[in-house]
Design a protein around this motif. Structure first.
Motif, PDB file in Angstrom:
ATOM      1  N   LEU A   1      31.378  60.196  72.756  1.00  0.00           N
ATOM      2  CA  LEU A   1      32.394  60.955  72.172  1.00  0.00           C
ATOM      3  C   LEU A   1      33.290  59.486  72.159  1.00  0.00           C
ATOM      4  CD1 LEU A   1      31.949  64.395  72.524  1.00  0.00           C
ATOM      5  CD2 LEU A   1      31.757  63.318  70.686  1.00  0.00           C
ATOM      6  N   LEU A   2      33.775  59.618  73.992  1.00  0.00           N
ATOM      7  CA  LEU A   2      34.566  58.616  73.975  1.00  0.00           C
ATOM      8  C   LEU A   2      34.628  56.700  73.829  1.00  0.00           C
ATOM      9  CD1 LEU A   2      35.111  59.796  77.349  1.00  0.00           C
ATOM     10  CD2 LEU A   2      36.830  60.314  75.622  1.00  0.00           C
ATOM     11  N   ARG A   3      33.277  56.721  74.000  1.00  0.00           N
ATOM     12  CA  ARG A   3      32.856  55.085  73.983  1.00  0.00           C
ATOM     13  C   ARG A   3      32.591  54.542  72.213  1.00  0.00           C
ATOM     14  NH1 ARG A   3      33.146  50.845  72.255  1.00  0.00           N
ATOM     15  NH2 ARG A   3      32.329  49.238  73.205  1.00  0.00           N
ATOM     16  N   PHE A   4      31.679  55.584  71.651  1.00  0.00           N
ATOM     17  CA  PHE A   4      31.380  55.025  70.518  1.00  0.00           C
ATOM     18  C   PHE A   4      31.970  55.877  69.122  1.00  0.00           C
ATOM     19  CE2 PHE A   4      28.424  53.927  73.746  1.00  0.00           C
ATOM     20  CZ  PHE A   4      28.476  52.379  73.476  1.00  0.00           C
ATOM     21  N   VAL A   5      32.518  57.254  69.506  1.00  0.00           N
ATOM     22  CA  VAL A   5      33.127  58.397  68.290  1.00  0.00           C
ATOM     23  C   VAL A   5      34.624  58.423  67.570  1.00  0.00           C
ATOM     24  CG1 VAL A   5      32.741  60.955  67.532  1.00  0.00           C
ATOM     25  CG2 VAL A   5      30.759  59.301  68.596  1.00  0.00           C
ATOM     26  N   SER A   6      34.609  59.059  68.974  1.00  0.00           N
ATOM     27  CA  SER A   6      36.074  59.240  68.659  1.00  0.00           C
ATOM     28  C   SER A   6      37.251  59.329  69.859  1.00  0.00           C
ATOM     29  CB  SER A   6      36.139  61.173  68.654  1.00  0.00           C
ATOM     30  OG  SER A   6      35.708  61.231  70.209  1.00  0.00           O
ATOM     31  N   GLY A   7      36.942  58.003  70.367  1.00  0.00           N
ATOM     32  CA  GLY A   7      37.539  57.986  71.070  1.00  0.00           C
ATOM     33  C   GLY A   7      38.371  56.716  71.138  1.00  0.00           C
ATOM     34  N   VAL A   8      36.863  55.300  72.133  1.00  0.00           N
ATOM     35  CA  VAL A   8      37.387  53.908  71.978  1.00  0.00           C
ATOM     36  C   VAL A   8      37.406  53.671  69.858  1.00  0.00           C
ATOM     37  CG1 VAL A   8      36.819  51.357  72.791  1.00  0.00           C
ATOM     38  CG2 VAL A   8      36.455  53.256  73.882  1.00  0.00           C
ATOM     39  N   PRO A   9      36.690  53.771  68.965  1.00  0.00           N
ATOM     40  CA  PRO A   9      36.846  53.238  68.154  1.00  0.00           C
ATOM     41  C   PRO A   9      37.767  53.882  67.265  1.00  0.00           C
ATOM     42  CG  PRO A   9      34.660  53.495  68.648  1.00  0.00           C
ATOM     43  CD  PRO A   9      34.970  54.659  69.919  1.00  0.00           C
ATOM     44  N   PHE A  10      38.480  55.095  67.295  1.00  0.00           N
ATOM     45  CA  PHE A  10      39.587  55.678  66.538  1.00  0.00           C
ATOM     46  C   PHE A  10      40.883  54.679  67.446  1.00  0.00           C
ATOM     47  CE2 PHE A  10      37.871  59.173  65.059  1.00  0.00           C
ATOM     48  CZ  PHE A  10      37.948  59.016  63.585  1.00  0.00           C
ATOM     49  N   ALA A  11      40.916  55.015  67.961  1.00  0.00           N
ATOM     50  CA  ALA A  11      42.376  53.876  69.416  1.00  0.00           C
ATOM     51  C   ALA A  11      42.049  52.245  68.935  1.00  0.00           C
ATOM     52  CB  ALA A  11      42.334  54.103  70.855  1.00  0.00           C
ATOM     53  N   GLU A  12      41.107  51.416  69.004  1.00  0.00           N
ATOM     54  CA  GLU A  12      40.878  50.390  68.513  1.00  0.00           C
ATOM     55  C   GLU A  12      41.168  50.408  67.102  1.00  0.00           C
ATOM     56  OE1 GLU A  12      38.348  47.525  71.039  1.00  0.00           O
ATOM     57  OE2 GLU A  12      39.895  48.757  72.428  1.00  0.00           O
ATOM     58  N   LYS A  13      41.095  50.862  66.828  1.00  0.00           N
ATOM     59  CA  LYS A  13      40.997  51.228  64.859  1.00  0.00           C
ATOM     60  C   LYS A  13      42.745  50.809  64.377  1.00  0.00           C
ATOM     61  CE  LYS A  13      41.034  52.949  60.507  1.00  0.00           C
ATOM     62  NZ  LYS A  13      40.623  54.931  59.584  1.00  0.00           N
ATOM     63  N   TYR A  14      43.293  51.123  65.099  1.00  0.00           N
ATOM     64  CA  TYR A  14      44.586  52.170  64.643  1.00  0.00           C
ATOM     65  C   TYR A  14      45.842  50.981  66.249  1.00  0.00           C
ATOM     66  CZ  TYR A  14      43.583  56.195  62.329  1.00  0.00           C
ATOM     67  OH  TYR A  14      43.843  57.018  61.516  1.00  0.00           O
ATOM     68  N   SER A  15      45.046  50.339  66.504  1.00  0.00           N
ATOM     69  CA  SER A  15      45.849  49.323  67.691  1.00  0.00           C
ATOM     70  C   SER A  15      45.806  48.228  67.317  1.00  0.00           C
ATOM     71  CB  SER A  15      45.199  48.708  69.120  1.00  0.00           C
ATOM     72  OG  SER A  15      45.676  50.136  70.355  1.00  0.00           O
ATOM     73  N   LEU A  16      44.311  48.121  65.738  1.00  0.00           N
ATOM     74  CA  LEU A  16      44.841  46.472  65.563  1.00  0.00           C
ATOM     75  C   LEU A  16      45.610  46.396  64.283  1.00  0.00           C
ATOM     76  CD1 LEU A  16      39.990  46.086  65.894  1.00  0.00           C
ATOM     77  CD2 LEU A  16      42.465  44.592  67.010  1.00  0.00           C
ATOM     78  N   LEU A  17      45.524  47.813  63.796  1.00  0.00           N
ATOM     79  CA  LEU A  17      46.994  47.597  62.590  1.00  0.00           C
ATOM     80  C   LEU A  17      47.880  47.381  62.950  1.00  0.00           C
ATOM     81  CD1 LEU A  17      44.889  50.932  60.470  1.00  0.00           C
ATOM     82  CD2 LEU A  17      45.039  48.186  60.134  1.00  0.00           C
TER      83      LEU A  17
END
Length: 272
Positions: A231-247
């Motif tokens: 969940l944290l590494r591949f679903v709701s944690g890192v992916p979402f945080a990375e998406k908005y940090s890149l934006l």
């Protein structure tokens, strides 16, 4: 495991009722970020259901419930005081969900967010299931305590690390001159998401504790840290945080990705 049928059915009913109440709370506040507050509490509640209805000894339930409630109160309390009580704007994830759900926003939040997270919380109940049937006696064989002690040590390392990561990030963001900048100091120098890593360490500790039970199916307790890692590494944690940090930070965050591990802390690489 037949004796666990009733506790599990009760846990499912509790989860449905609790998540329904959390959804109603979020709907009334027009802020569905309340689900983040409920996440820790529903898991601790599920653990309590198994503890109350299970046949395990007091000691078995104690060694599992104490760390889980410490984790839940710290996490839910932190999120409530920083995001809900202060009327913080709804998390970007949920704002995007509102756009995607359109005129079915309330129904889809109930099914796709609140009930889904309730289901995921039930998937993490392995340690509670084992502990509810664990006949632990603290005054029998000392070697039995090896796994509980190791689990508690990992748990408190995780709590300390996650708290420190949160504090470092909060301190960085509270400085006006750091607005728009990237926090890469302290623990954030060694991992892009140290808070998520230490959250996983917490669950690794909780998952290890019941392995001392001697129950043939005690291995299901390890399913919890496995699910939490996914969940944290591949679903709701890192992916979402990375998406908005890149934006929000663009090339600055891309460079950060090239030098710093996403999850497991390690020394930063040289930028090329």
């Amino acid at each position: 495991m037949n004796s666990l049928t009733s506790p599990y059915i009760t846990a499912v009913l509790f989860t449905f009722l609790f998540m329904s109440l959390m959804w109603f709370w979020g709907k009334s506040r027009n802020n569905y970020a309340v689900i983040d507050v409920g996440w820790g509490l529903v898991i601790a509640g599920i653990g309590s259901v198994f503890a109350i209805l299970g046949n395990g000894t007091f000691y078995a339930k104690f060694v599992i419930l104490v760390p889980v409630w410490i984790w839940a109160i710290r996490l839910s309390g932190f999120l409530y005081w920083t995001r809900i009580r202060t009327d913080h704007p709804e998390d970007k994830r949920y704002a995007d969900f509102r756009k995607d759900y359109g005129n079915q926003v309330h129904r889809k939040f109930f099914t796709n967010v609140f009930l889904l997270q309730g289901f995921l919380a039930l998937l993490l109940s392995g340690p509670f299931v084992v502990a509810s049937d664990w006949q632990l006696d603290l005054f029998s064989v000392p070697s039995v305590l090896i796994f509980p002690i190791l689990g508690w040590v990992l748990f408190f390392i995780g709590v300390f690390g996650e708290s420190l990561a949160d504090k470092q990030l909060h301190s960085f963001l509270s400085v006006q001159s750091n607005k728009g900048k990237l926090c890469d100091a302290g623990l954030w120098k060694y991992s892009r998401h140290p808070n998520y890593f230490f959250e996983w360490v917490i669950w690794l500790g909780i998952g290890i504790i019941p392995l001392a039970s001697g129950i043939s199916w005690a291995w299901i307790s390890l399913f919890s840290p496995f699910v939490m890692f996914i969940l944290l590494r591949f679903v709701s944690g890192v992916p979402f945080a990375e998406k908005y940090s890149l934006l929000s930070k663009g090339n600055i965050f891309q460079n950060y990705q090239k030098t710093t591990n996403a999850f497991f802390p390690w020394f930063p690489r040289k930028f090329q």
